[in-house]
Design an enzyme around this catalytic site. Sequence first.
Site, short mmCIF file in Angstrom:
data_model
loop_
_atom_site.label_atom_id
_atom_site.label_comp_id
_atom_site.label_asym_id
_atom_site.label_seq_id
_atom_site.Cartn_x
_atom_site.Cartn_y
_atom_site.Cartn_z
N PHE A 68 5.78 -79.40 3.48
CA PHE A 68 6.07 -78.10 3.00
C PHE A 68 6.19 -78.16 1.52
O PHE A 68 6.84 -79.18 0.91
CB PHE A 68 7.57 -77.40 3.43
CG PHE A 68 7.47 -77.21 4.99
CD1 PHE A 68 7.09 -75.76 5.25
CD2 PHE A 68 7.59 -78.11 5.93
CE1 PHE A 68 7.18 -75.38 6.71
CE2 PHE A 68 7.69 -77.80 7.36
CZ PHE A 68 7.68 -76.27 7.64
N THR A 112 5.50 -81.99 9.49
CA THR A 112 4.83 -81.03 8.54
C THR A 112 5.43 -81.11 7.21
O THR A 112 6.51 -81.22 7.02
CB THR A 112 4.94 -79.43 8.97
OG1 THR A 112 4.29 -79.56 10.20
CG2 THR A 112 4.39 -78.56 7.92
#
Length: 275
Positions: A176, A174
């Site tokens: 961020f 992921t």
Amino acid sequence: MNLKIAIQGIKGSNHHQVAKEFFTEPFDLVECLSFDKLIEELLNGTADKAVMAIENSIAGSIIPNYNLIYHNQIHIIGEHYLNIDHNLMVKPGLTIEDITEVHSHPMALLQCKDFFKAYPKIKLVEDVDTAETAKRIEEKELRTVGAIAPKVAADLYNLDIIASAIQTIKNNATRFIILKKQNKVLPKEAINKASLRFITDHKRGSLAAVLNVMSDCNMNLTKIQSLPVIETPWKYAFFVDVTFDTYTDFEKGKALLKIMSEDFRVLGEYRNALK
């Protein structure tokens, strides 16, 4: 005084892990159970900076977050990539046969749904956060509920991991972004990535012309996401990320894009975390 860092979720979440890895100075967490609340805490000064998930290598972009950044005039000052492992955890001594429900964030459930095909009696329940579910299991002594959460949550909330890395695709990461009310915290020579937002008109080839300018100015397009302009039906805004070797190239491209597009805005200038 320590920095105040807003995260979506609570202590033990992936957002918390990113804050620990990204910030070198001491900080206190401002826990938020929604991205809207995270932005609110940043705007009202309760938090100095914030950590926000923006896209996942499996599930794609978290589209509402683009509009949150744009409409609240928040700036991206950095980015961080985190490899994600989803772990199934329960109260100590329990097994997977003891649980009837598994709670977690919708993204985590989506990424682990294949694992649960072998356990049709287990109901998957969407929750606001991964670590919050783990904390609730400990506090309420839930013995028929499991959580999908990071390993650090099991350590913090005294749970047993009964199945590790249960996500379908093991290479799961992921991205961020780090947010602040003000733009640019780095000197120009340290900046090699930017996030932009603009609108093109309906003329044929308008977007292609913009992309050609980026290429001519030695900017590499690493992300493009279109979103409807709510106020104008059938009109779309483009959110893009570009990388570049020199800030001079970016300045040249930025000047041209302002002329060629509508409502052009730089959402952030920062260091490319993959370089």
